[in-house]
Write a protein that holds these residues in place. Sequence first.
Motif, PDB file in Angstrom:
ATOM      1  N   ASN A   1       0.807  -1.220   0.000  1.00 61.77           N
ATOM      2  CA  ASN A   1       0.000   0.000   0.000  1.00 61.77           C
ATOM      3  C   ASN A   1       0.841   1.271   0.000  1.00 61.77           C
ATOM      4  O   ASN A   1       0.336   2.368   0.208  1.00 61.77           O
ATOM      5  CB  ASN A   1      -0.933   0.006   1.224  1.00 61.77           C
ATOM      6  N   ASN A   2       2.126   1.114  -0.227  1.00 61.51           N
ATOM      7  CA  ASN A   2       3.035   2.259  -0.219  1.00 61.51           C
ATOM      8  C   ASN A   2       3.470   2.546  -1.651  1.00 61.51           C
ATOM      9  O   ASN A   2       4.066   1.697  -2.313  1.00 61.51           O
ATOM     10  CB  ASN A   2       4.253   1.941   0.650  1.00 61.51           C
ATOM     11  N   ASP A   3       3.152   3.731  -2.168  1.00 64.17           N
ATOM     12  CA  ASP A   3       3.519   4.080  -3.529  1.00 64.17           C
ATOM     13  C   ASP A   3       4.648   5.101  -3.568  1.00 64.17           C
ATOM     14  O   ASP A   3       4.787   5.860  -4.518  1.00 64.17           O
ATOM     15  CB  ASP A   3       2.308   4.622  -4.293  1.00 64.17           C
ATOM     16  N   GLU A   4       5.482   5.126  -2.510  1.00 61.00           N
ATOM     17  CA  GLU A   4       6.579   6.091  -2.474  1.00 61.00           C
ATOM     18  C   GLU A   4       7.613   5.779  -3.548  1.00 61.00           C
ATOM     19  O   GLU A   4       8.117   6.670  -4.226  1.00 61.00           O
ATOM     20  CB  GLU A   4       7.228   6.092  -1.093  1.00 61.00           C
ATOM     21  N   PHE A   5       7.971   4.484  -3.728  1.00 56.99           N
ATOM     22  CA  PHE A   5       8.915   4.073  -4.754  1.00 56.99           C
ATOM     23  C   PHE A   5       8.228   3.040  -5.646  1.00 56.99           C
ATOM     24  O   PHE A   5       7.929   1.931  -5.198  1.00 56.99           O
ATOM     25  CB  PHE A   5      10.171   3.451  -4.130  1.00 56.99           C
ATOM     26  N   VAL A   6       7.978   3.390  -6.908  1.00 60.88           N
ATOM     27  CA  VAL A   6       7.359   2.461  -7.852  1.00 60.88           C
ATOM     28  C   VAL A   6       8.063   2.601  -9.192  1.00 60.88           C
ATOM     29  O   VAL A   6       8.777   3.574  -9.452  1.00 60.88           O
ATOM     30  CB  VAL A   6       5.847   2.735  -8.024  1.00 60.88           C
ATOM     31  N   GLY A   7       7.856   1.623 -10.065  1.00 59.62           N
ATOM     32  CA  GLY A   7       8.453   1.699 -11.387  1.00 59.62           C
ATOM     33  C   GLY A   7       8.297   0.406 -12.148  1.00 59.62           C
ATOM     34  O   GLY A   7       7.580  -0.512 -11.724  1.00 59.62           O
ATOM     35  N   ALA A   8       8.968   0.331 -13.279  1.00 64.45           N
ATOM     36  CA  ALA A   8       8.938  -0.862 -14.115  1.00 64.45           C
ATOM     37  C   ALA A   8      10.181  -0.877 -14.988  1.00 64.45           C
ATOM     38  O   ALA A   8      10.716   0.178 -15.363  1.00 64.45           O
ATOM     39  CB  ALA A   8       7.683  -0.877 -14.990  1.00 64.45           C
ATOM     40  N   ILE A   9      10.661  -2.075 -15.302  1.00 70.07           N
ATOM     41  CA  ILE A   9      11.770  -2.244 -16.230  1.00 70.07           C
ATOM     42  C   ILE A   9      11.308  -3.171 -17.346  1.00 70.07           C
ATOM     43  O   ILE A   9      10.470  -4.055 -17.140  1.00 70.07           O
ATOM     44  CB  ILE A   9      13.027  -2.817 -15.545  1.00 70.07           C
TER      45      ILE A   9
END
Length: 769
Positions: free
Chosen positions: A207-215
């Motif tokens: 539930n934490n969206d502080e660090f998100v991403g995709a490779i």
Amino acid sequence: MNRLLPALATLCACATSAAQTPTTPPAAPKPPAASAPAPAPAASEAGNRLERVEVSSGPTANSRRRNSTASKIVIEREDLEKYGDVVLGDVLRRLPGVTLGGRPGRGGDIRMRGMGGGATQILIDEERPPPGFAVEDLPPDQIERIEIYRAPTAATGTRAIAGTINIVLREPLQKSDHELRMGLGWDRNQPQADASWTRNLKWGGPNNDEFVGAISTNGAVRRFFNNVDSGNRITDTATGQVTEQNTQIGTSENQNTSLNGNARLRWKYSDTLSFNLMPFFFLSQNEGSSQYNSEGTRFRDVHGENDARNHNLRLNLSADYRPRVGESFNLRLGAGTSKNTRNSDRRDTQTLGGITTERMQQDRSSVEEDQASLNGRWSLKTAQEHQWVTGAEAERSQRTQVVDTLVNGAPLPGLARFGNTLATRNQRLAAYTQDEWSPSKQWSLYAGIRYERIETTAEAAGSLPGTRNVSQVTSPLLHLLWKPEAFPKDQVRLGLTRSYRSPNLNDLAARPSINTTYPDGPNYQTHADRAGNPDLRPELATGVDLSVEHWLPTGGIISGSAFVRDIKGLIRSEVMLETVSWDAAQRWVSRPRNMGSARRMGFEFEFKARMDELWEDAPEELQLMLLRFNFAVFKNKVQGLPGNSNRLDQQPKGSLNFGIDHRWRALGMKFGSGFNLNYVPATREQVTEFLRRDETARRQFDAYLSWASGAVRDGINWRLSMANLLPRDTDVSSEGLSTNSVTQREYLTQSWSRNKTFRVVSLRADMRF
């Protein structure tokens, strides 16, 4: 068909009332996407069970299109995947007004509205790709969506006479953490293989969206076979005698290996500030060989080997600051480096008049470029329905090109004065402002202005002086959008724009390229050497775009779009007889020059709808069938060229696509199929006053079959794709009057080539988990 006729009548009614028109819509309700049929329960089951409803947080392709400031088309992931294409070019070819320059089934340079040569602006995440990067070869697996703008805007840039294609790279997955794709294929029995992987990244708990991403990464190995089938004939116009005739027959093969990847990483520092890191890399290696024999007046046995390597690395860092609702600041810093090396060895044995000569030519070239950019943008949305955007861009690049050519072990003496090293520097500055205003639900207005300055300097290592070229263009832009109150599903757009095409580096500062058919002594206008022109000015185009759109209930569309481009300072190659440093004889040399004006106009039509929108009583199995049809017609007029074929460089007369996509209800919605027919008519081009070029029609038929094993969403999805199912060769020929550069006698020169095309079959599997 009782729904189709009113829709067409509505389209015509809106077109006749379009004396006033726009381009910036207010927020509109999002219609369901028509790009692909969605699963639906059978009528007998609808009353007995609840339907599964999925809510998407992002805008759909249709809402992006309806709410855009300028006329555009959006291609989402589902359409990118549909035909299992392995290169971007084949995806774009099915769109109205988009054509490719390569062989069917193999991609090629991308041309919007038939205009190539830099008239189409191509962006990756709103930035121009590095030089030498073949965007058309970018695998669709690496792309999230494609945005196609038919007219320029201040924010996207105005180096877009034909339009702009913005490629948005992969974003985080919506419903899974991993996506794995693998494919095997055959191109004239030559093997093809590729694989890609996309991975979501998240730190700090679910539930934490502080660090998100995709490779996302992709690797491919592809092998190709091509034919060599060409010839030429030279006839003395005074006597009618054929002085020379040759035919070349042979083959070429090459293998391309590539690896590329990109990532999007976001750090949400606070509710008002976030940072984004976007690295991108592309590596490729190409190795090939060719062999052909020439018979006729002269016998030639030619063998060649070549290899090329290139790498592109880029890193973008951006910061987004939102101090209050409706206001945002964006700052982006980018840096990149690229290196391209090419080596070729060519052995040419010729026999003429009983005398045999052998010519060994070695070419070595490398291009290294470093680039940095800084962009800033401020946006403010007011309570009065204004959307202000103001920004500035700065870019600087340095490039070093080293070219060495040896003939029989020695450098060409005539080219020594040009040196083997060319150092160039390019600086670009741009500033723009624009306002989107919706004074009412029916009207939207977009007004913008953009200033851009490009300075290019070049210094050669030889004795030639350095060159400097500066171009400055100010582009006012106006777009209008009108939604008639009496026809809520209709939209009329009008765009008045100024765009331009800047000279590319090779046009400005290219070292001479000597014709290989006649490498020394006299040559002909049809076999000219090539060189650059540092005095080129940018092409300027004043444009008018008018389009009418009618939206159907489930997201289908019927639209027509007309455009005109009046071009001043047209850049076109001109062949002239010159005294050159690289040969004792005078040579015909082709250089780009600004040659007066031209007018380009055309009309594009698009139709896309589900069967149940057109036929109210359609059988249940056919209700979700998606029909697609589009065509485009183009007309040119180039000042100073005679006849009706004075077209812009290699511009087709138009294009046509017809296709059907269907997902089979009777098979549990796990099976889908479709086909597409693409047609580009034969083209005749008056290249110069004395030279004409002809190209036969192109036809390409593609089809696919898809099915799922296991659960529809968590199992393996399979796709069998067949491109260019009915291969058809393409013939290109040219004919012109030419003067021998030494004897000054006039000759009729004719040349021709036949490009074979091949069936391309691939089987792909993908799974998400």
